[in-house]
Design a protein around this motif. Structure first.
Motif, PDB file in Angstrom:
ATOM      1  N   CYS A   1       7.212  -1.464  -4.512  1.00  7.63           N
ATOM      2  CA  CYS A   1       6.081  -1.227  -3.496  1.00  7.63           C
ATOM      3  C   CYS A   1       6.311  -0.353  -2.494  1.00  7.63           C
TER       4      CYS A   1
ATOM      5  N   SER B   1       4.318   1.605   1.188  1.00  6.66           N
ATOM      6  CA  SER B   1       3.170   1.446   2.172  1.00  6.66           C
ATOM      7  C   SER B   1       2.712   2.853   2.763  1.00  6.66           C
TER       8      SER B   1
ATOM      9  N   TYR C   1      -1.480  -4.723   7.093  1.00  5.10           N
ATOM     10  CA  TYR C   1      -0.432  -5.608   7.814  1.00  5.10           C
ATOM     11  C   TYR C   1       0.082  -4.887   8.975  1.00  5.10           C
TER      12      TYR C   1
ATOM     13  N   HIS D   1       0.986  -1.611  -3.876  1.00  2.00           N
ATOM     14  CA  HIS D   1       1.667  -2.011  -5.159  1.00  2.00           C
ATOM     15  C   HIS D   1       2.105  -0.747  -5.973  1.00  2.00           C
TER      16      HIS D   1
ATOM     17  N   PRO E   1       7.398  -3.842   2.082  1.00  2.00           N
ATOM     18  CA  PRO E   1       7.237  -3.234   0.763  1.00  2.00           C
ATOM     19  C   PRO E   1       8.751  -2.947   0.229  1.00  2.00           C
TER      20      PRO E   1
ATOM     21  N   HIS F   1       2.383  -9.540  -4.999  1.00  2.84           N
ATOM     22  CA  HIS F   1       2.346  -7.952  -4.514  1.00  2.84           C
ATOM     23  C   HIS F   1       1.096  -7.515  -4.966  1.00  2.84           C
TER      24      HIS F   1
ATOM     25  N   ASN G   1      -1.958  -5.563  -2.523  1.00  2.00           N
ATOM     26  CA  ASN G   1      -2.266  -4.233  -2.811  1.00  2.00           C
ATOM     27  C   ASN G   1      -3.418  -3.742  -1.881  1.00  2.00           C
TER      28      ASN G   1
ATOM     29  N   TRP H   1      -0.233  -2.009   2.368  1.00  2.00           N
ATOM     30  CA  TRP H   1       0.615  -2.499   1.395  1.00  2.00           C
ATOM     31  C   TRP H   1       0.130  -1.379  -0.053  1.00  2.00           C
TER      32      TRP H   1
END
Length: 74
Positions: A64, A66, A39, A20, A56, A31, A35, A18
Motif C-alpha cells: 500500500c 498513500s 488519515y 491499497h 502504508p 487494507h 482504500n 490510504w
C-alpha cells in the motif's frame, strides 16, 4: 512509509489518503477497507487485524501507498 510520513510532516502536510495496491494475491481485508480513506500522518490508520495504528507499506508484504493531502489544494 515512515520516512515518507516524516518528510510530509516536515513540509507541514498532516493528512494523507490510504491507497491499497491491489497487487497481492491475498489482500489484507482491512487494507482493502482502508482504500481511499483519509488519515492523520502522525498517527497512521488503525488496523483492527493488527490491533494497532499502521502506515502504508509498514507491514511485511504490504504494498500500500498513500497520497498526500496538501493544505489549500484539497
Amino acid at each position: 512509509g515512515l520516512i515518507e510520513a516524516t518528510r510530509r510532516q516536515e513540509l507541514g502536510i498532516s493528512e494523507a489518503i490510504w491507497q491499497h495496491s491491489h497487487a497481492g494475491k491475498v489482500p489484507r481485508p482491512t487494507h482493502v477497507a482502508m482504500n481511499e480513506k483519509r488519515y492523520t500522518i502522525s498517527k497512521g490508520m488503525y488496523d483492527s487485524n493488527e490491533g494497532k495504528f499502521v502506515f502504508p507499506g509498514e507491514l511485511i508484504a504490504c504494498r500500500c501507498t498513500s497520497r498526500a493531502i496538501i493544505p489549500g489544494l484539497d
